[in-house]
Scaffold this motif. Sequence first.
Motif, PDB file in Angstrom:
ATOM      1  N   VAL A  85       0.846  -1.193   0.000  1.00 45.80           N
ATOM      2  CA  VAL A  85       0.000   0.000   0.000  1.00 45.80           C
ATOM      3  C   VAL A  85       0.887   1.251   0.000  1.00 45.80           C
ATOM      4  O   VAL A  85       1.872   1.322   0.737  1.00 45.80           O
ATOM      5  CB  VAL A  85      -0.930  -0.010   1.235  1.00 45.80           C
ATOM      6  N   PHE A  86       0.511   2.212  -0.852  1.00 41.55           N
ATOM      7  CA  PHE A  86       1.225   3.488  -0.963  1.00 41.55           C
ATOM      8  C   PHE A  86       0.230   4.631  -0.883  1.00 41.55           C
ATOM      9  O   PHE A  86      -0.944   4.455  -1.201  1.00 41.55           O
ATOM     10  CB  PHE A  86       1.954   3.596  -2.319  1.00 41.55           C
ATOM     11  N   ARG A  87       0.718   5.811  -0.520  1.00 42.57           N
ATOM     12  CA  ARG A  87      -0.117   7.007  -0.595  1.00 42.57           C
ATOM     13  C   ARG A  87      -0.389   7.302  -2.063  1.00 42.57           C
ATOM     14  O   ARG A  87       0.530   7.290  -2.886  1.00 42.57           O
ATOM     15  CB  ARG A  87       0.596   8.201   0.031  1.00 42.57           C
ATOM     16  N   ALA A  88      -1.632   7.601  -2.381  1.00 45.15           N
ATOM     17  CA  ALA A  88      -2.011   7.871  -3.774  1.00 45.15           C
ATOM     18  C   ALA A  88      -1.316   9.115  -4.311  1.00 45.15           C
ATOM     19  O   ALA A  88      -1.114   9.250  -5.517  1.00 45.15           O
ATOM     20  CB  ALA A  88      -3.521   8.016  -3.890  1.00 45.15           C
ATOM     21  N   ASP A  89      -0.910  10.026  -3.414  1.00 46.30           N
ATOM     22  CA  ASP A  89      -0.264  11.257  -3.864  1.00 46.30           C
ATOM     23  C   ASP A  89       1.267  11.153  -3.858  1.00 46.30           C
ATOM     24  O   ASP A  89       1.959  12.163  -3.880  1.00 46.30           O
ATOM     25  CB  ASP A  89      -0.720  12.437  -3.004  1.00 46.30           C
ATOM     26  N   ALA A  90       1.787   9.933  -3.846  1.00 53.02           N
ATOM     27  CA  ALA A  90       3.244   9.744  -3.806  1.00 53.02           C
ATOM     28  C   ALA A  90       3.921  10.203  -5.095  1.00 53.02           C
ATOM     29  O   ALA A  90       5.120  10.439  -5.119  1.00 53.02           O
ATOM     30  CB  ALA A  90       3.584   8.283  -3.526  1.00 53.02           C
ATOM     31  N   GLY A  91       3.147  10.319  -6.191  1.00 55.60           N
ATOM     32  CA  GLY A  91       3.732  10.778  -7.456  1.00 55.60           C
ATOM     33  C   GLY A  91       4.522   9.690  -8.142  1.00 55.60           C
ATOM     34  O   GLY A  91       4.222   8.499  -8.027  1.00 55.60           O
ATOM     35  N   LEU A  92       5.574  10.122  -8.857  1.00 52.94           N
ATOM     36  CA  LEU A  92       6.413   9.156  -9.569  1.00 52.94           C
ATOM     37  C   LEU A  92       7.340   8.457  -8.582  1.00 52.94           C
ATOM     38  O   LEU A  92       8.017   9.121  -7.800  1.00 52.94           O
ATOM     39  CB  LEU A  92       7.258   9.858 -10.631  1.00 52.94           C
ATOM     40  N   VAL A  93       7.349   7.138  -8.641  1.00 52.22           N
ATOM     41  CA  VAL A  93       8.240   6.352  -7.785  1.00 52.22           C
ATOM     42  C   VAL A  93       9.003   5.378  -8.675  1.00 52.22           C
ATOM     43  O   VAL A  93       8.423   4.742  -9.553  1.00 52.22           O
ATOM     44  CB  VAL A  93       7.450   5.590  -6.687  1.00 52.22           C
ATOM     45  N   THR A  94      10.309   5.280  -8.439  1.00 52.39           N
ATOM     46  CA  THR A  94      11.152   4.375  -9.221  1.00 52.39           C
ATOM     47  C   THR A  94      11.474   3.138  -8.393  1.00 52.39           C
ATOM     48  O   THR A  94      11.955   3.245  -7.260  1.00 52.39           O
ATOM     49  CB  THR A  94      12.445   5.088  -9.648  1.00 52.39           C
ATOM     50  N   PHE A  95      11.168   1.992  -8.973  1.00 56.35           N
ATOM     51  CA  PHE A  95      11.421   0.699  -8.339  1.00 56.35           C
ATOM     52  C   PHE A  95      12.530  -0.012  -9.105  1.00 56.35           C
ATOM     53  O   PHE A  95      12.602   0.093 -10.324  1.00 56.35           O
ATOM     54  CB  PHE A  95      10.158  -0.170  -8.359  1.00 56.35           C
ATOM     55  N   THR A  96      13.383  -0.736  -8.382  1.00 54.41           N
ATOM     56  CA  THR A  96      14.420  -1.541  -9.011  1.00 54.41           C
ATOM     57  C   THR A  96      14.150  -3.002  -8.682  1.00 54.41           C
ATOM     58  O   THR A  96      13.959  -3.360  -7.514  1.00 54.41           O
ATOM     59  CB  THR A  96      15.827  -1.156  -8.497  1.00 54.41           C
ATOM     60  N   CYS A  97      14.096  -3.832  -9.737  1.00 48.72           N
ATOM     61  CA  CYS A  97      13.882  -5.272  -9.567  1.00 48.72           C
ATOM     62  C   CYS A  97      15.205  -5.976  -9.797  1.00 48.72           C
ATOM     63  O   CYS A  97      15.880  -5.726 -10.807  1.00 48.72           O
ATOM     64  CB  CYS A  97      12.839  -5.768 -10.565  1.00 48.72           C
ATOM     65  N   ARG A  98      15.577  -6.869  -8.876  1.00 47.77           N
ATOM     66  CA  ARG A  98      16.855  -7.589  -8.961  1.00 47.77           C
ATOM     67  C   ARG A  98      16.614  -9.080  -8.783  1.00 47.77           C
ATOM     68  O   ARG A  98      15.820  -9.488  -7.949  1.00 47.77           O
ATOM     69  CB  ARG A  98      17.817  -7.120  -7.869  1.00 47.77           C
ATOM     70  N   LYS A  99      17.334  -9.845  -9.568  1.00 55.01           N
ATOM     71  CA  LYS A  99      17.290 -11.305  -9.423  1.00 55.01           C
ATOM     72  C   LYS A  99      18.633 -11.835  -9.890  1.00 55.01           C
ATOM     73  O   LYS A  99      19.142 -11.416 -10.935  1.00 55.01           O
ATOM     74  CB  LYS A  99      16.144 -11.900 -10.247  1.00 55.01           C
ATOM     75  N   THR A 100      19.200 -12.754  -9.126  1.00 54.70           N
ATOM     76  CA  THR A 100      20.493 -13.328  -9.477  1.00 54.70           C
ATOM     77  C   THR A 100      20.421 -13.952 -10.868  1.00 54.70           C
ATOM     78  O   THR A 100      19.478 -14.697 -11.173  1.00 54.70           O
ATOM     79  CB  THR A 100      20.905 -14.393  -8.438  1.00 54.70           C
ATOM     80  N   GLY A 101      21.407 -13.637 -11.700  1.00 51.53           N
ATOM     81  CA  GLY A 101      21.462 -14.180 -13.053  1.00 51.53           C
ATOM     82  C   GLY A 101      20.716 -13.333 -14.077  1.00 51.53           C
ATOM     83  O   GLY A 101      20.666 -13.679 -15.253  1.00 51.53           O
ATOM     84  N   TYR A 102      20.133 -12.206 -13.618  1.00 54.39           N
ATOM     85  CA  TYR A 102      19.364 -11.325 -14.510  1.00 54.39           C
ATOM     86  C   TYR A 102      19.833  -9.882 -14.347  1.00 54.39           C
ATOM     87  O   TYR A 102      20.366  -9.497 -13.306  1.00 54.39           O
ATOM     88  CB  TYR A 102      17.864 -11.398 -14.174  1.00 54.39           C
ATOM     89  N   ARG A 103      19.626  -9.095 -15.396  1.00 57.10           N
ATOM     90  CA  ARG A 103      19.932  -7.667 -15.330  1.00 57.10           C
ATOM     91  C   ARG A 103      18.923  -6.989 -14.398  1.00 57.10           C
ATOM     92  O   ARG A 103      17.768  -7.398 -14.336  1.00 57.10           O
ATOM     93  CB  ARG A 103      19.810  -7.014 -16.710  1.00 57.10           C
ATOM     94  N   ASP A 104      19.371  -5.927 -13.712  1.00 64.72           N
ATOM     95  CA  ASP A 104      18.434  -5.132 -12.914  1.00 64.72           C
ATOM     96  C   ASP A 104      17.446  -4.460 -13.856  1.00 64.72           C
ATOM     97  O   ASP A 104      17.812  -4.019 -14.955  1.00 64.72           O
ATOM     98  CB  ASP A 104      19.169  -4.046 -12.123  1.00 64.72           C
ATOM     99  N   VAL A 105      16.206  -4.390 -13.439  1.00 62.09           N
ATOM    100  CA  VAL A 105      15.168  -3.716 -14.217  1.00 62.09           C
ATOM    101  C   VAL A 105      14.675  -2.540 -13.391  1.00 62.09           C
ATOM    102  O   VAL A 105      14.322  -2.705 -12.215  1.00 62.09           O
ATOM    103  CB  VAL A 105      13.996  -4.668 -14.547  1.00 62.09           C
ATOM    104  N   ILE A 106      14.672  -1.350 -14.004  1.00 61.68           N
ATOM    105  CA  ILE A 106      14.203  -0.144 -13.315  1.00 61.68           C
ATOM    106  C   ILE A 106      12.860   0.245 -13.919  1.00 61.68           C
ATOM    107  O   ILE A 106      12.722   0.367 -15.132  1.00 61.68           O
ATOM    108  CB  ILE A 106      15.226   0.994 -13.458  1.00 61.68           C
ATOM    109  N   VAL A 107      11.850   0.393 -13.048  1.00 60.85           N
ATOM    110  CA  VAL A 107      10.496   0.732 -13.483  1.00 60.85           C
ATOM    111  C   VAL A 107      10.041   1.961 -12.699  1.00 60.85           C
ATOM    112  O   VAL A 107      10.081   1.960 -11.466  1.00 60.85           O
ATOM    113  CB  VAL A 107       9.513  -0.438 -13.222  1.00 60.85           C
ATOM    114  N   THR A 108       9.622   3.006 -13.421  1.00 61.13           N
ATOM    115  CA  THR A 108       9.083   4.207 -12.778  1.00 61.13           C
ATOM    116  C   THR A 108       7.595   4.282 -13.082  1.00 61.13           C
ATOM    117  O   THR A 108       7.193   4.173 -14.242  1.00 61.13           O
ATOM    118  CB  THR A 108       9.796   5.469 -13.288  1.00 61.13           C
TER     119      THR A 108
END
Length: 93
Positions: free
Chosen positions: A50-73
């Motif tokens: 759960v996040f505040r609806a007014d949080a605006g743009l948030v950047t998430f980084t997904c990491r998994k061993t053996g895979y490139r990091d994926v950045i999602v905003t």
Amino acid sequence: PPKLPEPEVEKRLETPPPPPMVTLRFVSTPSGAQVYVGRTHLGDTEFSRVFRADAGLVTFTCRKTGYRDVIVTVEVGSARVVTCRMVPLIEEF
């Protein structure tokens, strides 16, 4: 006659209503990616948070061993699902 001071009106501090909240679901292909905001680990896919609806743009980084990091905003107020499509690292020999 002298003017009497007006009685002080009790000032009530109005408590602002709590901000609207939204639930984001985090998924990845393959599953099991670690999701971060900055250095804070939020969880491993698949999960919801759960996040505040007014949080605006948030950047998430997904990491998994053996895979490139994926950045999602995402715009938290309008997004409902954060999807990380993991790309395998190519090992050079």
